[in-house]
Each structure stands twice: as C-alpha cells, then as structure tokens.
Design a protein around this motif. Sequence first.
Motif, PDB file in Angstrom:
ATOM      1  N   LEU A   1      -9.807  10.730   7.378  1.00  0.00           N
ATOM      2  CA  LEU A   1      -7.985   9.855   8.178  1.00  0.00           C
ATOM      3  C   LEU A   1      -8.143   8.384   8.105  1.00  0.00           C
ATOM      4  O   LEU A   1      -7.593   8.097   7.806  1.00  0.00           O
ATOM      5  CB  LEU A   1      -6.731  10.939   8.928  1.00  0.00           C
ATOM      6  N   PRO A   2      -9.257   7.961   8.545  1.00  0.00           N
ATOM      7  CA  PRO A   2      -9.424   6.705   8.833  1.00  0.00           C
ATOM      8  C   PRO A   2      -9.767   6.217   7.260  1.00  0.00           C
ATOM      9  O   PRO A   2      -9.315   4.907   7.275  1.00  0.00           O
ATOM     10  CB  PRO A   2     -11.100   6.673   9.507  1.00  0.00           C
ATOM     11  N   TYR A   3     -10.347   6.627   6.726  1.00  0.00           N
ATOM     12  CA  TYR A   3     -10.200   6.038   5.077  1.00  0.00           C
ATOM     13  C   TYR A   3      -8.652   6.005   4.726  1.00  0.00           C
ATOM     14  O   TYR A   3      -8.581   4.900   3.906  1.00  0.00           O
ATOM     15  CB  TYR A   3     -10.315   6.843   4.173  1.00  0.00           C
ATOM     16  N   MET A   4      -7.629   6.316   4.430  1.00  0.00           N
ATOM     17  CA  MET A   4      -6.804   5.645   4.369  1.00  0.00           C
ATOM     18  C   MET A   4      -5.978   5.121   5.560  1.00  0.00           C
ATOM     19  O   MET A   4      -4.901   4.108   5.358  1.00  0.00           O
ATOM     20  CB  MET A   4      -5.488   7.693   4.443  1.00  0.00           C
ATOM     21  N   ILE A   5      -6.431   5.107   6.903  1.00  0.00           N
ATOM     22  CA  ILE A   5      -5.082   3.900   7.578  1.00  0.00           C
ATOM     23  C   ILE A   5      -6.023   2.598   7.774  1.00  0.00           C
ATOM     24  O   ILE A   5      -5.069   2.245   7.745  1.00  0.00           O
ATOM     25  CB  ILE A   5      -5.934   4.955   9.562  1.00  0.00           C
ATOM     26  N   LEU A   6      -6.695   2.768   7.167  1.00  0.00           N
ATOM     27  CA  LEU A   6      -7.705   1.511   7.002  1.00  0.00           C
ATOM     28  C   LEU A   6      -6.449   0.343   6.376  1.00  0.00           C
ATOM     29  O   LEU A   6      -6.461  -0.695   6.366  1.00  0.00           O
ATOM     30  CB  LEU A   6      -9.223   1.418   7.179  1.00  0.00           C
ATOM     31  N   PRO A   7      -6.791   1.077   4.708  1.00  0.00           N
ATOM     32  CA  PRO A   7      -6.419  -0.291   3.277  1.00  0.00           C
ATOM     33  C   PRO A   7      -4.867   0.114   3.784  1.00  0.00           C
ATOM     34  O   PRO A   7      -3.724  -1.124   3.682  1.00  0.00           O
ATOM     35  CB  PRO A   7      -6.976   0.741   2.328  1.00  0.00           C
ATOM     36  N   ILE A   8      -4.045   0.900   4.619  1.00  0.00           N
ATOM     37  CA  ILE A   8      -2.768   0.725   4.771  1.00  0.00           C
ATOM     38  C   ILE A   8      -2.905  -0.586   5.752  1.00  0.00           C
ATOM     39  O   ILE A   8      -2.290  -1.170   5.475  1.00  0.00           O
ATOM     40  CB  ILE A   8      -2.032   2.104   4.397  1.00  0.00           C
ATOM     41  N   TYR A   9      -3.480   0.334   6.356  1.00  0.00           N
ATOM     42  CA  TYR A   9      -3.336  -1.495   7.830  1.00  0.00           C
ATOM     43  C   TYR A   9      -3.629  -2.943   7.607  1.00  0.00           C
ATOM     44  O   TYR A   9      -2.802  -3.456   7.415  1.00  0.00           O
ATOM     45  CB  TYR A   9      -4.422  -1.026   8.536  1.00  0.00           C
ATOM     46  N   THR A  10      -4.936  -3.153   6.935  1.00  0.00           N
ATOM     47  CA  THR A  10      -5.433  -4.271   6.472  1.00  0.00           C
ATOM     48  C   THR A  10      -3.703  -5.250   5.149  1.00  0.00           C
ATOM     49  O   THR A  10      -3.541  -5.693   5.281  1.00  0.00           O
ATOM     50  CB  THR A  10      -6.608  -4.156   5.240  1.00  0.00           C
ATOM     51  N   VAL A  11      -3.366  -4.142   4.471  1.00  0.00           N
ATOM     52  CA  VAL A  11      -2.271  -4.382   3.331  1.00  0.00           C
ATOM     53  C   VAL A  11      -1.067  -5.353   4.188  1.00  0.00           C
ATOM     54  O   VAL A  11      -0.222  -5.672   4.077  1.00  0.00           O
ATOM     55  CB  VAL A  11      -1.824  -3.830   2.898  1.00  0.00           C
ATOM     56  N   LEU A  12      -0.746  -3.879   5.288  1.00  0.00           N
ATOM     57  CA  LEU A  12       1.048  -4.389   6.808  1.00  0.00           C
ATOM     58  C   LEU A  12       0.061  -5.279   7.013  1.00  0.00           C
ATOM     59  O   LEU A  12       1.233  -6.657   7.091  1.00  0.00           O
ATOM     60  CB  LEU A  12       0.359  -3.442   7.112  1.00  0.00           C
ATOM     61  N   THR A  13      -0.471  -5.273   7.815  1.00  0.00           N
ATOM     62  CA  THR A  13      -0.989  -7.387   8.348  1.00  0.00           C
ATOM     63  C   THR A  13      -0.931  -8.672   7.575  1.00  0.00           C
ATOM     64  O   THR A  13      -0.264  -9.358   7.863  1.00  0.00           O
ATOM     65  CB  THR A  13      -2.876  -7.388   8.662  1.00  0.00           C
ATOM     66  N   LYS A  14      -0.635  -8.109   6.393  1.00  0.00           N
ATOM     67  CA  LYS A  14      -0.477  -9.324   5.313  1.00  0.00           C
ATOM     68  C   LYS A  14       0.608 -10.068   4.871  1.00  0.00           C
ATOM     69  O   LYS A  14       0.965 -10.750   4.586  1.00  0.00           O
ATOM     70  CB  LYS A  14      -1.331  -9.332   3.471  1.00  0.00           C
ATOM     71  N   ILE A  15       2.013  -8.466   5.358  1.00  0.00           N
ATOM     72  CA  ILE A  15       2.767  -8.801   5.187  1.00  0.00           C
ATOM     73  C   ILE A  15       3.612 -10.011   5.938  1.00  0.00           C
ATOM     74  O   ILE A  15       3.441 -10.235   7.585  1.00  0.00           O
ATOM     75  CB  ILE A  15       3.336  -6.963   4.744  1.00  0.00           C
ATOM     76  N   ASP A  16       4.401 -11.185   5.513  1.00  0.00           N
ATOM     77  CA  ASP A  16       4.536 -11.988   6.330  1.00  0.00           C
ATOM     78  C   ASP A  16       5.558 -11.421   7.083  1.00  0.00           C
ATOM     79  O   ASP A  16       6.455 -10.997   7.145  1.00  0.00           O
ATOM     80  CB  ASP A  16       5.114 -13.261   5.495  1.00  0.00           C
TER      81      ASP A  16
END
Lengths: 286, 397
Positions: free
Chosen positions: A159-174
């Motif tokens: 599960l952590p391997y799914m959360i982290l990349p999605i989280y990284t992308v989402l924080t980048k959305i303005d």
Amino acid sequence: MNKNSKGLQRAMTAPFTVWMAIFIIIPIALVLFYAFTDANGSFTLSNILSIWEYKSTYIVSIELAFVATIICLILAYPLAYSISRMKARHQQTMVLLVMLPMWMNFLIRTYAWMTILEDTGLINTLLKSFLTLFGYEFEGFAMINTNGAIVLGMVYNFLPYMILPIYTVLTKIDKSVIEAAKDLGANGFNVFTKVLLPQSVPGIISGITMVFVPAVSTFIISKLLGGGMTYLIGDIIENYFLGNTGEVNYNVGAALSLVLMVLILISMGIMNRFDKDAETSGGGLF
Amino acid sequence: MKRFMSLIISVCILLVSFSVAAFAEDQVVLNVYNWGEYIEQSTIDMFEEKYPDIDVNYTTFDSNEAMYSKIVSGAASYDIVIPSEYMVSKLIQEDMLAEIDYSNIPNYKYIGDAYRNLASDPENKYSVPYFWGTVVVIYNSQFVDEEDVKDQSLDLLWNEKYAGKILMFDNPRDSFGISLTRLGYSMNSGNEKEWQEAAKALSEQKPIVQAYVMDAIFDKMESGEAWIAPYYAGDAFVIQESNPDIKFYIAKEGTNLFVDSMCILKTTEHKKEAELFINFMCEPEIAAMNAETVGYATPNTEAKKLLDPTITENAIVYPDEDYLKNNTEVFINLPQKTQMLQSTLWTDLKIISAEEGSESASLDWIDIFCIAVVAISVISAVYFFIRNSRRRKLWNQ
C-alpha cells in the motif's frame, strides 16, 4: 557545456553505470541465456514452450495481483488526496505514518498477519469470546490459507508504494487550478474528473506499477498467508531454482521469469498510453 | 555456464570477504552447513575455544534439495554438510564428497553398529552419522477422538472429520513417501502407476488440508491451530514439551527412517580441520548436549547413556532394532526419471485449487482466454510501436 564538465559528469555517473552493469544488465543477460538454452548450453525453445502448462498459475497470479492493485488504488487515492490538502507540518507526520510499517522487516509483518488471521488467531478469538458473551454460537471465519488472505497480505505490504507517488503528484497540483475550475462553475464531481484525476494520472500509473509488479511475482506471501495451498508463479520459479521439488532446472525457471517480465513490460507499455503527457508533467516511473 | 555464473558471484563474494579476511589471516574458517534448529549452539563455541585458530561459520538450510542446489550452484563454498542419507548417496554418485580419513576421527568408535555401512554409503568412506529418526503422526488429543487414532494408521491424515485441521509436509519426498506407504507401496517405488495413484490420493486430500508447511508446524501444532500433522519424531518431542496435549505415533503402515550424516565436500581446503570438527561432534558429552536440544535420536552409543532415560526409553524416539527393521524404510536416491515425475506430480498437486480437488479436463476456455490475452497484447504492442515510430518520423520532418 564544455568538455571538462562533460568528463566530470561522466565520471560521476560511472559508479551507477558499473552498478547497473553488474547487478542489472548481467543478471538479465543470464536470464535470457538460460531461458533459451538447455542443460548442456545449446539453443532450444522448449523451455519457453513448456510454460504453457503453467498458464493457470499465471492467470491466478495476475488475477490476485490485479485485485490487490485495485484495492490499493481505491484505498490510497482518497488518503493521498486528504494528506496533500493538509498543513505542511501534518503532511510530514502523515507520510511518516504511512512509511512506519516499512521500517519493520517484511517477513515479520507477514508472520504477524498469520497469527491475526488464524482460526485460533486474534480476530477469531476476540469475535468468539465476544459473541459467546451474548450466547451466540460462533464457528469463526476461515481467513488464513485462502486467496483472500494472500490479497490482504499484498495490499498491506505494498500500500505505501501506491500512496506515496499519488501523494507526490497531488501536492504538485496548484490549488488555484481547482479554484479556477470552481469559479468556472464546475461542481465537486467535475473538479475531480476533469481536473484532479487527469493531472494525477502519472502518479497513479507509477503507483500501479510499484504495487502490481512485486505483487505478481511474490512467493513468500502466498507461502505464509496462503499456506502453500495456492501456487503463484513466484513459487514455481523459486522451486525450479532451489529444487524444492527435487528438480533443479535453471532453464525453465529463467524462462518462467522471462515470460513474467515480458508480460509486465507489455502491460506497462499499454498502461503508459493512458499517460500521454507523462513526459511533460513528470512523476511517472517511465 | 554454471561455472561462469559462479565465477561472477564468487568474485562479488570475494570482494566483500577481503575486508574480513584481512583481519583473520592465519585463522582457518570452517564453513558448516546444517539443517535449521539442529545443533546446540554452545557446542560450536566450545569447539572454537578448544581450537582457537579455527573459526566456524555456521549456516543452515531447510531441505536437502535446497542444500543441494546451493552447493552445485557454487554460490558459496562449504566444508562440512549434514544431509540425509538419500542426499548423501546422490552426492557420492556425483563425486562431490571427499573420502574421510577415519584415523583422524577416533570418536567414530562410539557410533553404533546399526548406523555404520548404511545403504547410502555402503563402504563407509564418506559419512559420519549425526542424528537419526523417524517420521511420526502428531495429533492433539484434546481435539482428536481416541477412536480415530486407535488403529494408529496414516488414514488419520485423510480423515474428513478433521477437514481444515490437517497439516502436510511442504516437500514432495516426505509427502509422497507418506502417500505411497499408505497405499502399501514402497517409498522408493520406480513404478509410474504407483506414483500416479499416490498423487491422486494427495489431491483428494488437498481439500481437507489446512496448509503445506515445514517449520511453521511448531507454531500451528503448539497453539492448536492445527490438530493433525506428520513430522519428524525429534520435533514432535519438542512440540510436546510446550503442549502436553500433543501425542504422536508411528503409523502401522510403516514410516521413513532417516539418518543425517556429516560429510566433507571435495572442494574443501581444510579437510584436517573439518575432521577435527566431526570428531568433536562425536565426543559423547557434545553429542549428548546436541541430542538434548534437538530431540532427535543420537547414533552415538556413549552419548545415549548420558541422556535422560525417559527420552532414551521412549519407544517412538528410540524404536528398537526389530521394529526398525520391519516397519521402516530408508529413502534411496531416486533415479532421474522418477525424480522428474515426482517434480511434475508435486507441481500439479500444488497448482490445482483446493475447491476443485482435481484438475478438471474442461479448461478449454482458459486456453482461449490465454491465447486472446497474448494476441491482444502483442497486437497492441506492435500497433503502438508503429504509431510511435511514425509519429517520431513526422516530428523529425
């Protein structure tokens, strides 16, 4: 860029190049070599062809890994989204909490699930004592040694391997992009489907890759939580290399891994088509 | 090619071990490869104390086959290995063992006559027995009715009354051994039909089996998670110590007798030191310490006298010789053809789903499905590849 800095650059990448050559290129070359040769080292296709008899195992492995990946995605996306909307300080804590289980050894975590899911394990014992308190007869759920337990093990471990990349992308959305969408009259659903989701595709894809690949090739989860009742493709590969069944055969083992590798590559290739602007927005694994 | 791979791996290992070697130049490192949970750890310390210039590097395996594949891959070099008898004969056949100089092992005189000149090493040149034992049926008397164990049969493992509470060996040699014996055949049968029958019996058993396990049996039997399991007698004894409800018997159909022996690999560079180690392990006091910890039967006659009589008088751990002669069978190294058959049958058994019980012949839709998936992925891969390269061409123009 002048010549000197180019040379410097090359020198700096040298350690990684050597590392790649020894631990990635050579092993893959060896897998290729073994897959297409017989025990005497002469060329043959029989290893690859013999894999047809394991097709049902491939299907089961892919099926379980697929289910686990979908569950991971459903669990991870909302969580990643809500983390990315928190204050920076809280975000750090939450990411730390997501990572926390990974500090423990993979095997120990999986063993722990074994004692939780067993017929005489934590869940069943608690339920039993609780229900007998109210006078109900309760036989207990059969959880361990089922395919469900294997999927659970996969979801929990990856599960952590799914959360982290999605989280990284989402924080980048303005945030202002979302505000703009709302200003232009989009409701919550539209904001999600038209703005958030398209922009988070690279993260989703790398998340899927990072969950699906280890899940489809696992052998220890099926052995511990599946009780050896369901064979995954990783189990068969392990058997061929370790000779647990009394037959050591690197050639068929290598052919099995090669086919798995090709299957994964093809599915990744197809999936990347959904991610048309991966090259521009970044965050993807490929 | 195997050599080539082992070369690469050994270069890597060498690089790592250089740093270690630098510290211990005049120390001899003795690599001992043994079964897991199969020694009293302090005996190794005592050996190192007695011979300060020898360091023992002790590692473990969990099946004969795993040990074999490790040593033939050349991924690591060992001096002493402790396999079971059928693996000893396989290693002898493949010329991998060094002849032992028995004059360097004076303690060999303590080894009982019954354990010399075994079928696996008839001329007694390559092996020194370490422990021996039998496979027993273990059950939890709290849950299993006295009636069902009355006839002391292997059928208990096939009793549907205990569905989901039965464990089975997760290795083909032991599982097929049990199934063959139950059907009245030899464990070393060379008859394909008998193997097929045994495989069929195992696949009929699969729906009531809780899990196929090896060392996990300790946990599952002690906690009452599983009620019935076949396992090695010494371990049954250990399980019984932590759960007094555990009982065990040797099945009336017969059982497997195994003798694990210490052998020296031909590739060793420290044969002298290896012989010292073997001799030390045959020392009565040391052998007795080991026997107390691991619970298996010792072939060392002097050590046996030092043990607690309640253990040595236990007819299941130390069955008498008549009984052994009539009711037990030693594994021999199966011919290549039978080994392949065993491997295929075992994999088939593990692949079928527990619900089905046996693989149905009507799997045609799976064939179609597989072909479709492969075809679609190949076509789409080709399609995207062509489209991409076209696009690139357009860009370049």
